[in-house]
Write a protein that holds these residues in place. Structure first.
Motif, PDB file in Angstrom:
ATOM      1  N   ASP A 240       5.147   5.563   7.679  1.00  0.00           N
ATOM      2  CA  ASP A 240       5.834   4.412   7.094  1.00  0.00           C
ATOM      3  C   ASP A 240       7.129   4.138   7.844  1.00  0.00           C
ATOM      4  N   SER A 241       7.442   2.885   8.017  1.00  0.00           N
ATOM      5  CA  SER A 241       8.711   2.480   8.602  1.00  0.00           C
ATOM      6  C   SER A 241       9.729   2.394   7.468  1.00  0.00           C
ATOM      7  N   LEU A 242      10.780   3.190   7.542  1.00  0.00           N
ATOM      8  CA  LEU A 242      11.775   3.282   6.473  1.00  0.00           C
ATOM      9  C   LEU A 242      13.131   2.815   6.991  1.00  0.00           C
ATOM     10  N   SER A 243      13.826   2.011   6.193  1.00  0.00           N
ATOM     11  CA  SER A 243      15.158   1.566   6.595  1.00  0.00           C
ATOM     12  C   SER A 243      16.006   1.257   5.372  1.00  0.00           C
ATOM     13  N   VAL A 244      17.331   1.336   5.577  1.00  0.00           N
ATOM     14  CA  VAL A 244      18.304   1.082   4.513  1.00  0.00           C
ATOM     15  C   VAL A 244      19.482   0.336   5.139  1.00  0.00           C
ATOM     16  N   ASN A 245      20.002  -0.658   4.437  1.00  0.00           N
ATOM     17  CA  ASN A 245      21.228  -1.316   4.874  1.00  0.00           C
ATOM     18  C   ASN A 245      22.108  -1.555   3.656  1.00  0.00           C
ATOM     19  N   ILE A 246      23.399  -1.391   3.854  1.00  0.00           N
ATOM     20  CA  ILE A 246      24.378  -1.595   2.794  1.00  0.00           C
ATOM     21  C   ILE A 246      25.116  -2.897   3.092  1.00  0.00           C
ATOM     22  N   TYR A 247      25.179  -3.781   2.101  1.00  0.00           N
ATOM     23  CA  TYR A 247      25.843  -5.072   2.242  1.00  0.00           C
ATOM     24  C   TYR A 247      27.021  -5.152   1.276  1.00  0.00           C
ATOM     25  N   ASP A 248      28.145  -5.631   1.776  1.00  0.00           N
ATOM     26  CA  ASP A 248      29.313  -5.845   0.920  1.00  0.00           C
ATOM     27  C   ASP A 248      29.224  -7.196   0.222  1.00  0.00           C
TER      28      ASP A 248
ATOM     29  N   GLU B 101       1.948   2.405   9.212  1.00  0.00           N
ATOM     30  CA  GLU B 101       0.980   1.972   8.202  1.00  0.00           C
ATOM     31  C   GLU B 101       1.602   1.074   7.141  1.00  0.00           C
ATOM     32  N   GLY B 102       2.840   1.317   6.804  1.00  0.00           N
ATOM     33  CA  GLY B 102       3.510   0.555   5.760  1.00  0.00           C
ATOM     34  C   GLY B 102       5.006   0.581   5.997  1.00  0.00           C
ATOM     35  N   PHE B 103       5.741  -0.050   5.092  1.00  0.00           N
ATOM     36  CA  PHE B 103       7.187  -0.074   5.264  1.00  0.00           C
ATOM     37  C   PHE B 103       7.893  -0.092   3.919  1.00  0.00           C
ATOM     38  N   ILE B 104       9.132   0.367   3.946  1.00  0.00           N
ATOM     39  CA  ILE B 104      10.055   0.230   2.823  1.00  0.00           C
ATOM     40  C   ILE B 104      11.431  -0.046   3.411  1.00  0.00           C
ATOM     41  N   HIS B 105      12.066  -1.080   2.917  1.00  0.00           N
ATOM     42  CA  HIS B 105      13.441  -1.386   3.306  1.00  0.00           C
ATOM     43  C   HIS B 105      14.267  -1.524   2.036  1.00  0.00           C
ATOM     44  N   ILE B 106      15.387  -0.817   1.983  1.00  0.00           N
ATOM     45  CA  ILE B 106      16.305  -0.927   0.853  1.00  0.00           C
ATOM     46  C   ILE B 106      17.520  -1.720   1.299  1.00  0.00           C
ATOM     47  N   ALA B 107      17.819  -2.771   0.560  1.00  0.00           N
ATOM     48  CA  ALA B 107      19.050  -3.535   0.734  1.00  0.00           C
ATOM     49  C   ALA B 107      19.927  -3.226  -0.468  1.00  0.00           C
ATOM     50  N   ALA B 108      21.034  -2.543  -0.225  1.00  0.00           N
ATOM     51  CA  ALA B 108      21.961  -2.184  -1.298  1.00  0.00           C
ATOM     52  C   ALA B 108      23.164  -3.113  -1.217  1.00  0.00           C
ATOM     53  N   HIS B 109      23.298  -3.969  -2.204  1.00  0.00           N
ATOM     54  CA  HIS B 109      24.407  -4.919  -2.271  1.00  0.00           C
ATOM     55  C   HIS B 109      25.458  -4.331  -3.205  1.00  0.00           C
TER      56      HIS B 109
ATOM     57  N   ASP C 187       0.806  -1.229   0.000  1.00  0.00           N
ATOM     58  CA  ASP C 187       0.000   0.000   0.000  1.00  0.00           C
ATOM     59  C   ASP C 187       0.837   1.276   0.000  1.00  0.00           C
ATOM     60  N   LEU C 188       1.816   1.351  -0.852  1.00  0.00           N
ATOM     61  CA  LEU C 188       2.672   2.539  -0.894  1.00  0.00           C
ATOM     62  C   LEU C 188       1.902   3.784  -1.334  1.00  0.00           C
ATOM     63  N   PRO C 189       2.319   4.959  -0.842  1.00  0.00           N
ATOM     64  CA  PRO C 189       1.699   6.210  -1.295  1.00  0.00           C
ATOM     65  C   PRO C 189       2.268   6.682  -2.637  1.00  0.00           C
TER      66      PRO C 189
ATOM     67  N   CYS D 163       7.338   9.196   0.908  1.00  0.00           N
ATOM     68  CA  CYS D 163       6.571   8.323   1.789  1.00  0.00           C
ATOM     69  C   CYS D 163       5.868   9.093   2.896  1.00  0.00           C
ATOM     70  N   ARG D 164       4.982   8.401   3.571  1.00  0.00           N
ATOM     71  CA  ARG D 164       4.241   8.968   4.690  1.00  0.00           C
ATOM     72  C   ARG D 164       5.097   8.954   5.951  1.00  0.00           C
TER      73      ARG D 164
END
Length: 109
Positions: A92-100, A55-63, A11-13, A88-89
């Motif tokens: 919304d729960s927003l998170s980002v993590n960088i992976y090697d 209400e919603g979430f987005i998580h970015i995994a950057a490899h 349900d993204l805005p 986003c609203r």
């Protein structure tokens, strides 16, 4: 390289393709990668449970390939999070993590 994977609630805005484009561009704007090497995709989830008030979430995994400094990874993480905040609203729960990714074990054709 890199692989940018956006996991999100259904349900993204914002339209998922718009989000993919904006995150793809933010990754390029970091100055760490050539545009033709960035691969960005999104996965929507129907079933999920979040903390109270979310209400919603987005998580970015950057490899990304190993070798970037902590400062470069922090800058990339911050710029991607700022991109998400723009579209986003507040709920919304927003998170980002960088992976090697290790050069020695990564394979592609």
């Amino acid at each position: 390289m890199p692989h940018i994977i956006i996991e999100h609630s259904e349900d993204l805005p914002v339209l998922p393709q718009v989000l993919v484009e904006k995150v793809h561009n933010a990754t390029f704007q970091s100055g760490l990668f050539d545009l033709e090497t960035i691969k960005t995709r999104a996965i929507a989830y129907q079933q999920y449970q979040l903390g109270e008030g979310k209400e919603g979430f987005i998580h970015i995994a950057a490899h990304i390939m190993a070798g970037r400094s902590i400062e470069q990874k922090q800058m990339l993480s911050e710029s991607l999070l700022e991109c998400l905040k723009t579209y986003c609203r507040d709920s919304d729960s927003l998170s980002v993590n960088i992976y090697d990714i290790q050069h020695e074990i990564y394979r592609k054709n």
